[in-house]
Motif scaffolding. Sequence first.
Motif, PDB file in Angstrom:
ATOM      1  N   LEU A 156     -18.385  10.523 -26.705  1.00  0.00           N
ATOM      2  CA  LEU A 156     -18.608  10.497 -28.143  1.00  0.00           C
ATOM      3  C   LEU A 156     -18.262   9.135 -28.743  1.00  0.00           C
ATOM      4  O   LEU A 156     -18.842   8.738 -29.761  1.00  0.00           O
ATOM      5  CB  LEU A 156     -17.784  11.596 -28.820  1.00  0.00           C
ATOM      6  CG  LEU A 156     -18.219  13.040 -28.538  1.00  0.00           C
ATOM      7  CD1 LEU A 156     -17.291  14.022 -29.244  1.00  0.00           C
ATOM      8  CD2 LEU A 156     -19.660  13.268 -28.975  1.00  0.00           C
ATOM      9  N   LYS A 203     -27.228  10.281 -35.038  1.00  0.00           N
ATOM     10  CA  LYS A 203     -26.165  10.856 -35.860  1.00  0.00           C
ATOM     11  C   LYS A 203     -26.142  12.374 -35.791  1.00  0.00           C
ATOM     12  O   LYS A 203     -25.069  12.990 -35.668  1.00  0.00           O
ATOM     13  CB  LYS A 203     -26.332  10.394 -37.311  1.00  0.00           C
ATOM     14  CG  LYS A 203     -25.222  10.855 -38.240  1.00  0.00           C
ATOM     15  CD  LYS A 203     -25.417  10.283 -39.644  1.00  0.00           C
ATOM     16  CE  LYS A 203     -24.311  10.747 -40.586  1.00  0.00           C
ATOM     17  NZ  LYS A 203     -24.485  10.185 -41.956  1.00  0.00           N
ATOM     18  N   TYR A 212     -28.907   8.077 -25.814  1.00  0.00           N
ATOM     19  CA  TYR A 212     -28.149   7.459 -26.899  1.00  0.00           C
ATOM     20  C   TYR A 212     -28.257   8.402 -28.106  1.00  0.00           C
ATOM     21  O   TYR A 212     -29.325   8.543 -28.701  1.00  0.00           O
ATOM     22  CB  TYR A 212     -28.692   6.064 -27.208  1.00  0.00           C
ATOM     23  CG  TYR A 212     -28.456   5.105 -26.062  1.00  0.00           C
ATOM     24  CD1 TYR A 212     -27.257   4.416 -25.958  1.00  0.00           C
ATOM     25  CD2 TYR A 212     -29.427   4.924 -25.072  1.00  0.00           C
ATOM     26  CE1 TYR A 212     -27.022   3.545 -24.897  1.00  0.00           C
ATOM     27  CE2 TYR A 212     -29.203   4.063 -24.009  1.00  0.00           C
ATOM     28  CZ  TYR A 212     -28.003   3.378 -23.934  1.00  0.00           C
ATOM     29  OH  TYR A 212     -27.771   2.527 -22.878  1.00  0.00           O
ATOM     30  N   HIS A 236     -25.044  13.643 -32.285  1.00  0.00           N
ATOM     31  CA  HIS A 236     -23.640  13.271 -32.108  1.00  0.00           C
ATOM     32  C   HIS A 236     -22.737  14.265 -32.845  1.00  0.00           C
ATOM     33  O   HIS A 236     -21.720  14.737 -32.312  1.00  0.00           O
ATOM     34  CB  HIS A 236     -23.413  11.846 -32.615  1.00  0.00           C
ATOM     35  CG  HIS A 236     -22.048  11.309 -32.317  1.00  0.00           C
ATOM     36  ND1 HIS A 236     -20.943  11.633 -33.076  1.00  0.00           N
ATOM     37  CD2 HIS A 236     -21.603  10.485 -31.332  1.00  0.00           C
ATOM     38  CE1 HIS A 236     -19.882  11.015 -32.586  1.00  0.00           C
ATOM     39  NE2 HIS A 236     -20.244  10.312 -31.525  1.00  0.00           N
ATOM     40  N   GLY A 256     -21.236   7.299 -28.009  1.00  0.00           N
ATOM     41  CA  GLY A 256     -22.426   8.001 -28.458  1.00  0.00           C
ATOM     42  C   GLY A 256     -23.471   8.158 -27.379  1.00  0.00           C
ATOM     43  O   GLY A 256     -24.673   8.014 -27.647  1.00  0.00           O
ATOM     44  N   THR A 257     -23.037   8.472 -26.145  1.00  0.00           N
ATOM     45  CA  THR A 257     -23.974   8.588 -25.029  1.00  0.00           C
ATOM     46  C   THR A 257     -23.728   9.875 -24.257  1.00  0.00           C
ATOM     47  O   THR A 257     -22.630  10.445 -24.279  1.00  0.00           O
ATOM     48  CB  THR A 257     -23.833   7.404 -24.055  1.00  0.00           C
ATOM     49  OG1 THR A 257     -22.486   7.374 -23.526  1.00  0.00           O
ATOM     50  CG2 THR A 257     -24.143   6.089 -24.747  1.00  0.00           C
TER      51      THR A 257
END
Length: 368
Positions: free
Chosen positions: A243, A263, A260, A266, A246-247
């Motif tokens: 996190l 928002k 990837y 995530h 962000g992957t």
Amino acid sequence: MPAPTTPRTTDQTISTTDKNPDDACHDVEAKLAFHECDIHDLAQLDTHLAAKPVCQFLRARGLLIDDPELHRDRDLAWIETALHALPQPVADELRTWVDVLRDQGPRENEPRSWEGIRRYLTTLQPTLTSWTAAGMTTLREVTSDHLHDTLEGLAGTARRQLATALRSLFRVLKRKRVIFRDLARNLAVGDLTSIPRPVPSDLLAGLLDRAETPFARLTIALAAVHAVPAAEIRTARTVDLNLARGTLELHRGLLRHTLYLEKLTHRLAADWLAYRHQRWPASVNPHLLVSQKTALAPDHPAVHRVTLGQVVPPNGPTLDRLRQDRILDEAIATGDPLKLMRLFGITEQTAMRYVGTAYPERTANLPR
């Protein structure tokens, strides 16, 4: 006179009851230990008793005698049961086919899953049962008429699945010289690489809003936003989700594909991890997605594909349709097969198929 008996020393007079306390404790535990098969049999009598958590509790305290048969892959166990029900020559021929399928997975150095082989055999089982019930003792006796009669009256997906399974079976048996001729090689199976179709906008609208759980929302986002196949969603691992960066890394045989996370995904991933930790704080299952049945299961299984498929409404688009729609949407927007390959980790042939669907005039004159 007989020689006087030499009295024993204190060190020599050891009572049989003077054992190491630890050994005595182990003996008591061994007498109190439960057989794992008995726990599972008891669970069948009471629907409120979950066998796996009870076994896990007893195992952690040394009070369980494991049964190796209960730890075998359930799909493998089903396959062996199905083969055992067939006459011996036919069963041996099918075992040859199963062994080859297992060794030749979809990717290099990756064996085909028992679940996938079971789906093939499930498709073939009614046909094989019908043939053997009619007196067939070996697949060498199969004729073109047998194949024609089997497929006659079938259409659509049912015909395609059976024809594909028959072609796979007889191709392997011919290669292994179990049969003399591959009569199934010319069976028409339809278009296995059908043209991707977009999902109607009214089906997509509010799909995430209608999802009731963090599990469902993250699953839908991975399929509809990042075009992750359902099989890879099931097997994604928590350790591969980062996190901070962000992957999310997906393992594809010896290769890896990195997502990837934008928002939305995530946030959904963070929500799911928080929910999972709150709901099952003791879970050590390495898979990112877990369910009530798999979270605390000692063998750490992935969620079942049926459980995963239930995140979408019964009359809504499947996860595979959502994935296809996402790739097709990107193909329409860019028309660049290289970008599709980098973004979704798909092959050149798959990328060209989507671009050809989006812009048929560009690929109409390409050699086939």
